[in-house]
Design an enzyme around this catalytic site. Structure first.
Site, mmCIF file in Angstrom:
data_model
loop_
_atom_site.group_PDB
_atom_site.id
_atom_site.type_symbol
_atom_site.label_atom_id
_atom_site.label_comp_id
_atom_site.label_asym_id
_atom_site.label_seq_id
_atom_site.Cartn_x
_atom_site.Cartn_y
_atom_site.Cartn_z
ATOM 1 N N MET A 41 0.929 -1.253 0.114
ATOM 2 C CA MET A 41 0.186 0.080 -0.005
ATOM 3 C C MET A 41 0.777 1.311 -0.130
ATOM 4 O O MET A 41 1.060 1.961 0.934
ATOM 5 C CB MET A 41 -0.714 -0.158 1.232
ATOM 6 N N ASP A 42 1.442 1.507 -1.401
ATOM 7 C CA ASP A 42 2.372 2.587 -1.157
ATOM 8 C C ASP A 42 1.929 3.879 -1.595
ATOM 9 O O ASP A 42 0.858 3.863 -2.691
ATOM 10 C CB ASP A 42 3.437 2.172 -2.276
ATOM 11 N N GLY A 43 2.226 5.186 -1.083
ATOM 12 C CA GLY A 43 1.733 6.292 -1.565
ATOM 13 C C GLY A 43 1.020 7.344 -0.553
ATOM 14 O O GLY A 43 0.611 8.162 -0.801
ATOM 15 N N THR A 223 1.023 -0.106 -5.394
ATOM 16 C CA THR A 223 0.535 1.049 -6.030
ATOM 17 C C THR A 223 1.538 2.356 -6.126
ATOM 18 O O THR A 223 2.526 2.101 -5.693
ATOM 19 C CB THR A 223 -0.685 1.696 -5.047
ATOM 20 N N SER A 224 1.232 3.522 -6.639
ATOM 21 C CA SER A 224 2.037 4.353 -6.839
ATOM 22 C C SER A 224 3.018 4.271 -8.111
ATOM 23 O O SER A 224 3.944 5.149 -8.038
ATOM 24 C CB SER A 224 2.630 4.859 -5.555
#
Length: 282
Positions: A41-43, A223-224
């Site tokens: 769960m990046d960003g 993500t990101s």
């Protein structure tokens, strides 16, 4: 009267949205569906910076995105969801940021156990994977409470990787396997036997992984737009379809999840053939 009208409109729109999802997921189910989806769960911090909101605000919005994503996954029939919540390397961040993240984690773990949560609605069993001794005591106790409270649930499985890295997981498995091997050798000598106990096998390691008993991920989404695995499930992702959609985690939506499943279905024949080829070689 206006208030009641707003409630009726909201209820109507909720039912329409639910019906739309059921139709969409029914169409998707004609293709091969993943059993296990993992998320990096990046960003969250970049989202907060872009929006000009306070420290921790991005993680709060990210939790809302997680709740929605879990609901969509479970409605699709995905039985296992694994999330990378906090790396051991994250402890190197500024102390106040780490403390703030720990407080938020405790708060959100408690929220997951509320009666109206997605965990209660779908009978989710929660795992926490990692070196939990590294967590602050309130977070560790909250995690342990969540695992005990949901242990008898028979629905989908949510695995939360906290104080986790893949290298730490592998090291943990090696230590456990070696310890067991030494104990068996000592028992053999004590009984007067001198048998060759053999080497430590892959199966010995895998039974001591945090992920033991859980199928390997079919899809891993970071993500990101980042393409690094960041020391996450390195052993378990040999035949996983890796995806790196551009949205930051708080922006991740149903559209992105559906697209991820479609991309997996498109790649499925290749993934299946590659997996079968390697298994034949062994």
């Amino acid at each position: 009267m206006e208030k009641h009208g707003d409630i009726r409109r909201y209820t109507f729109l909720t039912r329409v949205w639910s019906f739309f999802r059921k139709c969409l997921f029914s169409v998707l189910s004609f293709g091969p569906m993943p059993k296990h989806v993992a998320f990096i769960m990046d960003g969250n911090r970049r989202f907060a910076k872009n929006k000009g909101i306070e420290q921790g605000g991005g993680h709060r919005v990210g939790f809302s995105a997680l709740t929605s994503t879990l609901q969509y996954c479970y409605e699709m029939g995905i039985d296992y969801v694994t999330i990378y919540a906090f790396s051991i390397d994250n402890f190197k961040r500024k102390p106040d940021e780490v403390q703030s993240t720990m407080r938020l984690m405790q708060e959100k773990i408690d929220e997951l156990l509320k009666e109206e949560s997605v965990v209660s609605e779908y009978g989710v069993r929660i795992n926490f994977w990692g070196d939990l001794s590294l967590l602050s005591e309130p977070v560790r106790l909250a995690a342990e409470k969540a695992m005990v409270s949901t242990a008898k649930n028979t629905g989908p499985v949510l695995s939360v990787c906290m104080a986790y890295t893949s290298t730490n997981e592998i090291m943990h498995a090696v230590q456990k396997s070696c310890g067991e091997k030494i104990c068996r050798i000592q028992e053999q000598y004590a009984d007067g036997h001198d048998e060759d106990m053999g080497s430590i096998l892959v199966a010995d390691l895998e039974q001591h992984f945090y992920t033991s008993g859980c199928p390997d991920p079919d899809i891993l989404i970071r993500t990101s737009g980042e393409t690094r695995l960041s020391n996450f499930l390195l052993w378990q992702t040999t035949f996983t379809h890796l995806q790196n959609p551009a949205p930051l985690w708080p922006e991740f939506s149903l559209m992105h999840l559906v697209w991820a499943v479609l991309m997996y279905q498109k790649a499925y024949p290749y993934l299946k053939e590659a997996s079968s080829t390697i298994k034949k070689m062994h």
